[in-house]
Design a protein around this motif. Structure first.
Motif, PDB file in Angstrom:
ATOM      1  N   TYR A 124       0.839  -1.192   0.000  1.00 10.97           N
ATOM      2  CA  TYR A 124       0.000   0.000   0.000  1.00 10.97           C
ATOM      3  C   TYR A 124       0.880   1.250   0.000  1.00 10.97           C
ATOM      4  N   GLU A 128      -2.418   5.645   0.706  1.00  4.69           N
ATOM      5  CA  GLU A 128      -3.410   4.664   1.146  1.00  4.69           C
ATOM      6  C   GLU A 128      -3.287   4.416   2.649  1.00  4.69           C
ATOM      7  N   SER A 129      -2.058   4.307   3.142  1.00  7.88           N
ATOM      8  CA  SER A 129      -1.853   4.118   4.583  1.00  7.88           C
ATOM      9  C   SER A 129      -2.363   5.320   5.373  1.00  7.88           C
TER      10      SER A 129
END
Length: 377
Positions: A124, A128-129
């Motif tokens: 990711y 996204e994190s």
């Protein structure tokens, strides 16, 4: 001249931070239920076949939490919510709940990104994190990580129940506290029917934590929160001489009931609909011995921090289990010592992070109330 109405309002504001007495035995049981959740999360990895898992019904501890919450919220706020108002209520609930939501999420993102036994985070991007983190802090379900079983809150899965706790609190202050007794009874019965349907459809009441069973979480709190309110408003407090140990034994029965395929859709609703409200009524009427009073207090205080900070370490344990396939003796040692270490870690978080933050925020509320009071004189 002094505005009498304004002074009355400020008097209410200055008193809204005062808390009512605790039910010590219920505090003790809350802590025990939190420890059960931790052990259950270890055990569902060690023994995924629930038929052979000694604490397979440990997930019902969440339903016990929900029932306790309904009872305690009704006890604490039913008689003062009209004077207090909606906004102060929300502020108090945010101060109580949100710091540990954020702390748990911070621990979760560190566990996710720095996991030495897994490279899941490499799949990711930073963006996204970051989105995982933001949605978790804002209590927005985001079940998009298949490696983490599509949990609604992948960084800290227990947040799913806090999401529904917030929903229940919003409904309480807007609607539920105004309900007449008969309507509350009707809604509780309706909620019990819905809960039974969910148990039949899902074969048990384990759902709520993931995307596919999202609405089961709503059914679980819908019944248990209302049942807790009903126990309080109906004055179903059973006076008794049971202390902490007997009450703890009674609570453990609900978690240690064998998990039997084909019957859990019956077992789970019986425990949640009949047994847990009975235990809340019994626990509210019990008094601890002096020697166990401190344990009850500590247990009640540590329950929420333990619940909210333990799961990132369960992800680490799961990654280690996948990578190294440790034998049963090692797994048992990890579970025993890991549970004790997590209780210790939760204590540190509580004393040096959660309590100071909440104390600071409450002090700010008090100072604002005092400033407003001085302006109307």
């Amino acid at each position: 001249m002094t505005n009498h109405k304004s002074m009355h309002s400020e008097a209410v504001n200055s008193n809204l931070l005062k808390t009512k007495q605790h039910f010590e035995i219920l505090d003790g049981l809350r802590g025990l239920a939190a420890v059960v959740v931790v052990i259950f999360h270890f055990m569902e990895i060690i023994q995924p076949d629930f038929n052979n898992n000694f604490i397979a019904h440990g997930y019902l501890a969440v339903d016990f939490f929900f029932c306790l919450s309904g009872f305690v919220i009704a006890y604490a706020y039913d008689n003062r919510i009209k004077e207090m108002g909606i906004i102060p209520f929300f502020k108090l609930r945010l101060i109580r709940l949100q710091p540990l939501v954020i702390i748990g999420t911070l621990i979760g993102i560190l566990s996710f990104c720095l996991n030495p036994f897994s490279d899941v985070s490499n799949h990711y991007s930073f963006g996204e994190s970051l989105l995982f983190f933001i949605t978790s802090v804002l209590m927005i379900p985001y079940p998009v990580v298949p490696e983490l079983f599509f949990n609604n809150f992948p960084l800290n899965p227990p947040s799913w129940s806090l999401f529904w706790e917030y929903v229940a609190n919003i409904l309480y202050v807007l609607i539920l506290f105004k309900l007449r007794h008969r309507i509350l009874i009707f809604l509780t019965v309706l909620a019990a029917i819905i809960l039974c349907y969910c148990a039949y459809f899902d074969t048990n009441l384990l759902g709520g934590w993931g995307g596919e069973t999202f609405w089961t979480g709503g059914a679980r709190i819908f019944f248990s929160f209302l049942a807790g309110m009903l126990v309080f408003r109906s004055k179903w407090i059973i006076r008794n001489n049971l202390g902490l140990a007997p009450m703890a034994g009674l609570l453990m029965i609900g978690f240690l009931v064998p998990f039997v395929d084909g019957f859990n859709h019956v077992i789970d609703p019986i425990i949640v609909i009949l047994y847990f409200p009975f235990l809340v009524a019994l626990g509210a009427g019990a008094k601890p011995a002096k020697k166990s009073l401190k344990l009850c207090t500590f247990s009640g205080e540590i329950s929420y921090p333990l619940y909210m900070v333990h799961y990132p370490f369960i992800w680490l344990f799961y990654s280690y289990w996948e990578a190294y396939s440790p034998d049963m003796n090692e797994l048992i040692l990890i579970t025993c010592f890991g549970t004790m270490l997590l209780i210790g870690f939760a204590y540190v978080v509580m004393e040096y992070m959660d309590k100071p933050i909440r104390r600071y925020l409450k002090d700010r509320l008090k100072k604002k109330a005092q400033v407003k009071k001085s302006l109307v004189v």
